[in-house]
Design a protein around this motif. Structure first.
Motif, PDB file in Angstrom:
ATOM      1  N   PRO A 512       0.807  -1.229   0.000  1.00 40.72           N
ATOM      2  CA  PRO A 512       0.000   0.000   0.000  1.00 40.72           C
ATOM      3  C   PRO A 512       0.832   1.267   0.000  1.00 40.72           C
ATOM      4  O   PRO A 512       0.505   2.235  -0.700  1.00 40.72           O
ATOM      5  N   GLU A 515       2.370   1.738  -3.467  1.00 42.70           N
ATOM      6  CA  GLU A 515       1.338   2.141  -4.424  1.00 42.70           C
ATOM      7  C   GLU A 515       0.962   3.601  -4.248  1.00 42.70           C
ATOM      8  O   GLU A 515       0.797   4.345  -5.224  1.00 42.70           O
ATOM      9  N   LEU A 516       0.827   4.048  -2.992  1.00 42.46           N
ATOM     10  CA  LEU A 516       0.458   5.438  -2.717  1.00 42.46           C
ATOM     11  C   LEU A 516       1.535   6.402  -3.194  1.00 42.46           C
ATOM     12  O   LEU A 516       1.247   7.387  -3.900  1.00 42.46           O
ATOM     13  N   ALA A 519       1.902   6.638  -7.039  1.00 39.69           N
ATOM     14  CA  ALA A 519       0.827   7.428  -7.660  1.00 39.69           C
ATOM     15  C   ALA A 519       1.078   8.919  -7.470  1.00 39.69           C
ATOM     16  O   ALA A 519       0.830   9.723  -8.381  1.00 39.69           O
ATOM     17  N   GLN A 526      -4.419   9.052  -4.557  1.00 39.33           N
ATOM     18  CA  GLN A 526      -5.526   8.097  -4.614  1.00 39.33           C
ATOM     19  C   GLN A 526      -5.615   7.288  -3.330  1.00 39.33           C
ATOM     20  O   GLN A 526      -4.648   7.150  -2.590  1.00 39.33           O
ATOM     21  N   GLN A 527      -6.812   6.793  -3.083  1.00 44.77           N
ATOM     22  CA  GLN A 527      -7.008   5.916  -1.944  1.00 44.77           C
ATOM     23  C   GLN A 527      -6.444   4.535  -2.265  1.00 44.77           C
ATOM     24  O   GLN A 527      -6.582   4.045  -3.386  1.00 44.77           O
ATOM     25  N   VAL A 528      -5.801   3.942  -1.279  1.00 50.25           N
ATOM     26  CA  VAL A 528      -5.223   2.615  -1.469  1.00 50.25           C
ATOM     27  C   VAL A 528      -5.783   1.682  -0.406  1.00 50.25           C
ATOM     28  O   VAL A 528      -6.112   2.097   0.707  1.00 50.25           O
ATOM     29  N   ALA A 530      -5.522  -0.685   2.470  1.00 50.29           N
ATOM     30  CA  ALA A 530      -4.511  -0.896   3.505  1.00 50.29           C
ATOM     31  C   ALA A 530      -5.084  -1.797   4.581  1.00 50.29           C
ATOM     32  O   ALA A 530      -5.442  -1.333   5.676  1.00 50.29           O
TER      33      ALA A 530
END
Length: 736
Positions: A512, A515-516, A519, A526-528, A530
């Motif tokens: 997570p 990925e955050l 981005a 964006q929301q990831v 978790a």
């Protein structure tokens, strides 16, 4: 005894060894038999203790004949020539005899010996050293004299040590002669220097004073350097001078150029297919505040810069061109390099191949991409190269050393001594790294510099100048993080110049957090998902609540939920001041985590601190103790003692840092604090850097509402004016 006459005695000329050999042997024989030949008593014993002249001669002749007989007996058998030879000489003699006899000589005799493989240079053992003292520390008498002048002009006496150090010998007289020299002291603004000058000069002081114009010009260029610029374009500088009340900005620039305090350049605007001209020489006709054309009719921009940064940038360009245009040393056959590259997959193999044939290589990627340089270092060491890696911080050094060692966690200092990793500062000062050769160059074949975006022009120039001819340099880093605290944007300029191979890592940042942050690098917040609470958003209404929740997270919530001690969590905030800046946060965190009276300059044993041995360089550690010598700090690279007079300016509490202080290191947990008044300080690089400091958990104390996604999507890094791209085009025709 024999009489001292010119007559020839028997045996003097006997034998091939000349006259001294027989006498020497006779003397040895007399010494060996002295006790047995001496009479034991009797009234004539004294006379019998000496041999007669004839007896002495006969004894000498007898010994000489015996010696000659022994030599003849030794020559009775055949003498094998070369019997006492060994090694290379014996092998050559055997080969000659084999040829004379018609046999085939050994094949290894005339073969060139293969050079032994070079072992990687271990880090020299160096004794611990105290923290570096400030250069040019003024004497007490000089400081007192400056303090007296400051008092006359109504300036704070606390500025006296800095002013005396900056201005040097006779600082008090220099301030009386030119009060605006006070602008050279950090933190002094033009309006404050104007008040100081009016108090000292009275009616002589005026806004059109040449001394004021010259000092304000230098101050503006210093402020530009603090903002990252190595030079300023003429229109920007003349506008700033007019804003500061200089009546004739162009005349002020000409005066500063004539005094040699400011350099002027004419850089050709980039046009496809046309080479750029050299920097302008001289001072005439180039400070008109506008762009123009050179003698060939090409458009140019006029730039002004301080000599310090101009020379560093030119030296850096020269060194980079030397690396790009030179052929690396043949440290191994091409087949061995190719085998090393074929043994690994993906971007790591591409990096090994690029380094095999080029003196300068760039590498980009996030935190996980460090696997590529680690693979390169292992491969190069296996080929026998002397390899070292340099990081921006001690924390980054420990992390990469652990990666090279192949296990989690940071190895201790003794284990790190065998791993070729240093900090950039340690490498340049000689406290870490391989040491220098007889020419003063670093004793390396390959230098891999991580955190390359943190290199300012002066540091980068020193690194490049330190490399020996034929060495290879790899600059690796994440282009999305904040740029260097010092002037320049070296890594970004090199990426844009396209003067050398670039390897973009294909190792992704996973999970997570990865990925955050990835981005954000592309301009998206964006929301990831978790599931393990890797990312938590904590909304707050004001700065006071932000401080309260930060203390709660660092001291209670994160240790309880993730088992991460408070000392392994960092709070990151945009600035030092404000209701939720580092000062306010550190005060609150100290009260909760290590309360105490601050007996040692505001510090107590156990305090987490941020130590800054030089501007733009921060090391996190703890206070061990304090005594008359100073404040004893325990840092990742070992203990340091900071002298009492250096504590205030180089040590702060360090539970909370700014993003610039934190860049280059990662912690198991990070709490990013965004109070409402921080909205103006946010940008995509700032958010990317702050969020990327977390290894396992990230908490965001969020009070800026829509300013956060807007900063990620719309606010790029602030532009910096530099000359490195132009200088590279002048020396490397393929640039761009």
């Amino acid at each position: 005894m024999a009489p001292e006459t010119g007559e020839e005695r028997p045996g003097d000329a006997d034998g091939p060894d000349g006259p001294s050999a027989g006498a020497a042997d006779a003397a040895d024989a007399a010494q060996d038999t002295d006790d047995g030949a001496r009479p034991t008593g009797g009234e004539d014993g004294a006379g019998a203790g000496q041999l007669s002249e004839a007896a002495a001669e006969l004894a000498a002749q007898r010994l000489e004949r015996e010696r000659i007989a022994r030599r003849k007996a030794g020559k009775a058998g055949p003498v094998e020539s070369g019997s006492k030879l060994s090694g290379r000489a014996a092998d050559l003699l055997a080969a000659v005899r084999a040829v004379e006899s018609g046999a085939k000589p050994p094949s290894t005799v005339f073969a060139e010996p293969s050079p032994p493989p070079r072992r990687p240079t271990p880090e020299p053992v160096r004794p611990p050293r105290p923290a570096p003292a400030a250069a040019g520390v003024p004497g007490a008498r000089s400081v007192d004299a400056v303090r007296g002048v400051l008092a006359e002009g109504g300036a704070p006496g606390a500025l006296a040590p800095q002013a005396a150090a900056v201005l040097g010998d006779g600082a008090d007289a220099l301030l009386r002669e030119d009060p605006w020299r006070l602008l050279r002291v950090a933190g002094v603004r033009p309006e404050q220097a104007d008040g100081f000058a009016r108090a000292l000069l009275g009616a002589e002081c005026g806004p059109d004073d040449e001394r004021r114009a010259r000092a304000v010009t230098g101050w503006l260029l210093e402020q530009a350097a603090l903002a990252g610029h190595t030079a300023l374009e003429a229109p920007a500088l003349t506008a700033a001078l007019a804003q500061r009340g200089v009546p004739d900005p162009e005349a002020a620039l000409q005066a500063a150029i004539g005094d040699g305090e400011v350099l002027v350049f004419q850089d050709a605007l980039e046009e496809p297919g046309t080479p750029a001209p050299r920097p302008a020489e001289g001072t005439g006709g180039e400070g008109d505040g506008e762009g123009g054309e050179d003698t060939a009719g090409r458009p140019v921009r006029v730039l002004f810069g301080l000599e310090r940064y101009a020379l560093a940038e030119e030296s850096l360009a020269d060194g980079l061109a030397r690396l790009v245009n030179s052929v690396p040393k043949a440290d191994g056959p091409a087949e061995e390099w190719e085998q090393a590259a074929a043994g690994v997959r993906g971007s790591a193999g591409e990096l090994v191949r690029a380094v095999a044939g080029h003196g300068l290589v760039l590498h980009t990627g996030g935190a996980a991409s460090l696997a590529d340089p680690a693979t390169l270092v292992r491969a190069a060491r296996a080929l026998g190269l002397r390899v070292w890696t340099a990081t921006h911080t001690a924390g980054g050094r420990a992390d990469f050393a652990a990666l090279l060692a192949g296990g989690p966690g940071a190895p201790d200092r003794e284990a790190r001594a065998s791993v070729p990793v240093a900090t950039v500062a340690g490498l340049l000062t000689g406290t870490q790294g391989p040491g220098r050769d007889t020419d003063g160059a670093l004793d390396v074949d390959l230098l891999v510099v991580l955190d390359a975006p943190q290199l300012d022009v002066e540091t980068a120039a020193l690194l490049v100048e330190s490399l020996p001819d034929g060495a290879r340099l790899v600059l690796a880093g994440d282009p999305g993080v904040l740029w260097s605290a010092g002037p320049g944007r070296v890594f970004t300029d090199l990426l844009a110049a396209k003067v050398c191979p670039l390897v973009a890592s294909r190792v992704p940042d996973t999970g997570p957090l990865g990925e955050l942050v990835s981005a954000i690098g592309f301009g998206e917040l964006q929301q990831v998902a978790a599931p393990g609470k890797e990312v938590v958003i904590v909304p707050v209404r004001d700065a006071g609540e932000a401080v309260h929740r930060t203390v709660q997270l660092v001291a209670d919530s994160v240790p309880r939920a993730f088992g991460i001690p408070a000392g392994e969590t960092v709070a990151v905030t945009p600035g030092h001041g404000g209701a939720a800046g580092t000062r306010a946060l550190n005060a609150a965190l100290k009260d909760r985590l290590n309360p105490g009276p601050g007996r040692f300059g505001g510090f107590d044993p156990g305090d987490v601190i941020a130590y800054s041995p030089a501007p733009g360089h921060t090391v996190r550690g703890r206070v061990a103790t304090a005594d008359a010598e100073g404040l004893h700090l325990e840092l990742a690279d070992g203990p340091v003692v900071v002298a009492p007079d250096r504590v205030e300016q180089s040590v702060r509490h360090g539970w909370a840092l700014t993003a610039h202080q934190a860049v280059g290191s990662r912690w198991p947990a990070a709490v990013v604090v965004l109070p409402g008044d921080a909205a103006q300080a946010l940008s995509r690089p700032w958010v990317y850097t702050a969020f990327g400091r977390a290894g396992r958990h990230l908490s965001v104390v969020h009070g800026v509402e829509q300013a956060l996604p807007r900063a990620v999507a719309e606010i790029p890094p602030k532009p910096r004016t530099t000359r490195l791209p132009v200088l590279l085009r002048q020396q490397i025709p393929a640039a761009g």
